[in-house]
Scaffold this active site. Structure first.
Site, PDB file in Angstrom:
ATOM      1  N   GLU A  92      87.076 -23.144  42.871  1.00  0.00           N
ATOM      2  CA  GLU A  92      86.065 -22.653  43.785  1.00  0.00           C
ATOM      3  C   GLU A  92      86.301 -21.188  44.135  1.00  0.00           C
ATOM      4  O   GLU A  92      87.439 -20.723  44.162  1.00  0.00           O
ATOM      5  CB  GLU A  92      86.145 -23.436  45.080  1.00  0.00           C
ATOM      6  N   CYS A 112      97.036 -27.557  43.799  1.00  0.00           N
ATOM      7  CA  CYS A 112      98.145 -26.882  44.484  1.00  0.00           C
ATOM      8  C   CYS A 112      99.327 -27.845  44.575  1.00  0.00           C
ATOM      9  O   CYS A 112      99.150 -29.030  44.829  1.00  0.00           O
ATOM     10  CB  CYS A 112      97.725 -26.451  45.886  1.00  0.00           C
ATOM     11  N   CYS A 116     100.072 -29.803  51.372  1.00  0.00           N
ATOM     12  CA  CYS A 116      99.912 -29.857  52.829  1.00  0.00           C
ATOM     13  C   CYS A 116      99.042 -31.067  53.186  1.00  0.00           C
ATOM     14  O   CYS A 116      98.042 -31.346  52.507  1.00  0.00           O
ATOM     15  CB  CYS A 116      99.270 -28.577  53.345  1.00  0.00           C
ATOM     16  N   CYS A 119      95.152 -30.636  53.912  1.00  0.00           N
ATOM     17  CA  CYS A 119      94.352 -29.844  52.965  1.00  0.00           C
ATOM     18  C   CYS A 119      93.894 -30.685  51.784  1.00  0.00           C
ATOM     19  O   CYS A 119      94.695 -31.350  51.134  1.00  0.00           O
ATOM     20  CB  CYS A 119      95.195 -28.660  52.487  1.00  0.00           C
ATOM     21  N   SER A 197      97.414 -14.874  51.257  1.00  0.00           N
ATOM     22  CA  SER A 197      97.825 -15.910  52.207  1.00  0.00           C
ATOM     23  C   SER A 197      98.845 -16.823  51.543  1.00  0.00           C
ATOM     24  O   SER A 197      98.639 -17.278  50.420  1.00  0.00           O
ATOM     25  CB  SER A 197      96.586 -16.704  52.623  1.00  0.00           C
ATOM     26  N   LEU A 220     101.077 -20.688  59.146  1.00  0.00           N
ATOM     27  CA  LEU A 220     102.152 -21.166  60.020  1.00  0.00           C
ATOM     28  C   LEU A 220     101.852 -22.599  60.478  1.00  0.00           C
ATOM     29  O   LEU A 220     102.624 -23.510  60.248  1.00  0.00           O
ATOM     30  CB  LEU A 220     102.265 -20.204  61.221  1.00  0.00           C
ATOM     31  N   ASN A 295      89.089 -28.476  60.028  1.00  0.00           N
ATOM     32  CA  ASN A 295      87.802 -28.854  59.451  1.00  0.00           C
ATOM     33  C   ASN A 295      87.901 -30.320  59.018  1.00  0.00           C
ATOM     34  O   ASN A 295      88.600 -30.641  58.062  1.00  0.00           O
ATOM     35  CB  ASN A 295      87.535 -27.921  58.266  1.00  0.00           C
TER      36      ASN A 295
HETATM   37  N1  SAH Z   1      97.893 -21.830  49.776  1.00  0.00           N
HETATM   38  C1  SAH Z   1      97.780 -20.673  50.584  1.00  0.00           C
HETATM   39  C2  SAH Z   1      96.459 -20.007  50.390  1.00  0.00           C
HETATM   40  C3  SAH Z   1      95.269 -20.540  51.091  1.00  0.00           C
HETATM   41  S1  SAH Z   1      95.184 -22.276  51.358  1.00  0.00           S
HETATM   42  C4  SAH Z   1      98.068 -21.004  52.024  1.00  0.00           C
HETATM   43  O1  SAH Z   1      98.196 -22.172  52.358  1.00  0.00           O
HETATM   44  O2  SAH Z   1      98.232 -20.058  52.787  1.00  0.00           O
HETATM   45  C5  SAH Z   1      93.610 -22.539  51.816  1.00  0.00           C
HETATM   46  C6  SAH Z   1      93.188 -22.190  53.225  1.00  0.00           C
HETATM   47  O3  SAH Z   1      92.387 -23.226  53.732  1.00  0.00           O
HETATM   48  C7  SAH Z   1      94.302 -21.968  54.231  1.00  0.00           C
HETATM   49  O4  SAH Z   1      93.935 -20.902  55.066  1.00  0.00           O
HETATM   50  C8  SAH Z   1      94.318 -23.267  54.989  1.00  0.00           C
HETATM   51  O5  SAH Z   1      94.865 -23.047  56.214  1.00  0.00           O
HETATM   52  C9  SAH Z   1      92.862 -23.631  54.976  1.00  0.00           C
HETATM   53  N2  SAH Z   1      92.582 -25.059  55.092  1.00  0.00           N
HETATM   54  C10 SAH Z   1      92.941 -26.051  54.248  1.00  0.00           C
HETATM   55  N3  SAH Z   1      92.511 -27.249  54.690  1.00  0.00           N
HETATM   56  C11 SAH Z   1      91.863 -27.008  55.847  1.00  0.00           C
HETATM   57  C12 SAH Z   1      91.174 -27.848  56.790  1.00  0.00           C
HETATM   58  N4  SAH Z   1      91.079 -29.160  56.621  1.00  0.00           N
HETATM   59  N5  SAH Z   1      90.622 -27.255  57.880  1.00  0.00           N
HETATM   60  C13 SAH Z   1      90.710 -25.912  58.063  1.00  0.00           C
HETATM   61  N6  SAH Z   1      91.324 -25.088  57.210  1.00  0.00           N
HETATM   62  C14 SAH Z   1      91.899 -25.619  56.105  1.00  0.00           C
HETATM   63 FE1  SF4 Z   2      98.212 -25.522  48.921  1.00  0.00          FE
HETATM   64 FE2  SF4 Z   2      98.812 -26.047  51.476  1.00  0.00          FE
HETATM   65 FE3  SF4 Z   2      97.431 -23.815  50.853  1.00  0.00          FE
HETATM   66 FE4  SF4 Z   2      96.296 -26.260  50.639  1.00  0.00          FE
HETATM   67  S1  SF4 Z   2      96.965 -25.232  52.525  1.00  0.00           S
HETATM   68  S2  SF4 Z   2      96.176 -24.611  49.145  1.00  0.00           S
HETATM   69  S3  SF4 Z   2      98.057 -27.514  49.937  1.00  0.00           S
HETATM   70  S4  SF4 Z   2      99.548 -24.345  50.257  1.00  0.00           S
END
Ligand code: SAH
Ligand code: SF4
Length: 354
Positions: A92, A112, A116, A119, A197, A220, A295
């Site tokens: 995406e 990924c 997490c 996510c 990020s 964080l 979200n």
């Molecule tokens: N992997 C890196 C790069 C971005 S991850 C990282 O974790 O920093 C994708 C982004 O989507 C991050 O900013 C994460 O905090 C956000 N994200 C993922 N799932 C989410 C959710 N359910 N609600 C809100 N933000 C979410």
């Molecule tokens: Fe990967 Fe975590 Fe970033 Fe989602 S929030 S893309 S699982 S590092």
């Protein structure tokens, strides 16, 4: 022999390729101008490039862009793209308009590995890294789609590596792509207009000394190790102590303020103890917090806090002189929250191909 993608080479690589094949290094500058500055992808229109070099390029190099396999616009103007690669994988990319900017949220991997728990992308596991040309291609292909279909003048002003994947896990390819984005002869993004990020891969954070000094955002999401480990398994290995030691080691000048992303989840990390944790963890002068209300999606048991709680949380931080913004969720009606479209499509809930 398979052709090399034009978009896989930064300027130094392209110069080297040309010199090795008997062409002038300067031709690489001219090509950066045609392709990246002027977005002219058809060699017939490159007026100052010799016929022999054009022949070399058409024989050895591939100028094709990834395909837009699906796109959709949200009510708030956010446009989400599913960008298809040659092997059939797709990622995406999201174009997010604001008053005076157009930000591209781009992916660095298919899936990924970090996993997490909040996510969607994390639930997919890692399929593979994206190559440099696939990262650069997301920008060029989505912009071309908008220029062809909406407005010929559309141009991104900002870029965030916040789509699928952990950019520092794919360090070398993300670095080359970032060098291409920054090059003045081509796309010419300013360093302050690109944000990387990361979930906190400590060894790669230390290596940021060798990375172009773009803005840095750290995911964080919690100020205490037990909560952070529940949300982000990476915290078992690189806990808060190791993370903040690594952050202290990187050049201060480049990262005047680090952005800390903090997803707010009801009853988990939205209480007074979390404020206190943040206050003792962060250096006010060098930090900025971006609060992201969780979200919600059906498979997750996490909930977002009430609006009142979110405002309360922000106020506590502001009252303690911490720069703190709330990120409004954009594109909720097209599942534009990062990672969500691809995962829904994988499960066959959205039929994107019709
Ligand atoms: N992997 C890196 C790069 C971005 S991850 C990282 O974790 O920093 C994708 C982004 O989507 C991050 O900013 C994460 O905090 C956000 N994200 C993922 N799932 C989410 C959710 N359910 N609600 C809100 N933000 C979410
Ligand atoms: Fe990967 Fe975590 Fe970033 Fe989602 S929030 S893309 S699982 S590092």
């Amino acid at each position: 022999m398979e052709k090399i993608s034009f978009y896989s080479l930064n300027l130094d690589d392209l110069r080297e390729l040309f010199v090795q094949n008997g062409f002038k290094a300067f031709s690489a500058n001219q090509l950066f101008g045609w392709v990246y500055k002027r977005r002219v992808y058809n060699p017939e229109l490159w007026t100052n490039i010799s016929k022999t070099l054009k022949e070399f390029i058409s024989e050895k190099m591939d100028l094709s862009l990834p395909k837009i396999v699906w796109q959709g616009e949200s009510k708030d103007g956010t446009r989400k793209f599913l960008v298809g690669m040659k092997d059939g994988q797709s990622v995406e990319a999201v174009a997010i308009p604001a008053k005076d900017r157009l930000t591209l949220c781009l992916s660095s991997q298919v899936g990924c590995a970090i996993g997490c728990t909040f996510c969607h992308t994390g639930t997919m596991g890692l399929k593979r890294h994206l190559s440099t040309d696939e990262i650069v291609g997301q920008l060029l292909a989505t912009e071309k789609w908008m220029r062809d279909n909406i407005d010929t003048k559309i141009q991104y002003t900002n870029m965030v590596y916040m789509g699928q994947g952990e950019p520092l896990h794919n360090y070398e390819n993300v670095k080359s792509a970032t060098e291409i984005f920054l090059n003045d002869l081509g796309l010419g993004f300013g360093q302050r207009r690109i944000t990387l990020s990361t979930s906190g891969l400590v060894p790669q954070i230390i290596k940021l000394a060798n990375f172009p000094p773009v803005n840095l955002a750290i995911s964080l999401h919690a100020a205490h190790d037990d909560v952070r480990t529940e949300l982000m398994p990476i915290n078992k290995v690189y806990d808060l102590k190791r993370l903040f030691e690594a952050l202290k080691s990187i050049p201060l000048k480049a990262y005047r303020r680090i952005t800390y992303e903090y997803i707010l989840i009801r009853d988990l990390n939205d209480q007074m103890k979390d404020i206190q944790g943040l206050l003792s963890l962060l250096d006010k002068r060098k930090s900025k917090i971006n609060l992201i209300p969780f979200n919600e999606y059906p498979e997750s048991h996490f909930k977002k806090p009430s609006d009142k709680q979110i405002m309360w949380f922000q106020k506590q931080l502001l009252d303690n002189d911490i720069v703190c913004t709330i990120r409004t969720t954009k594109g909720a009606d097209i599942l534009a929250a990062c990672g969500q479209l691809k995962s829904e499509q994988e499960k066959g809930k959205l039929n994107l191909w019709e």
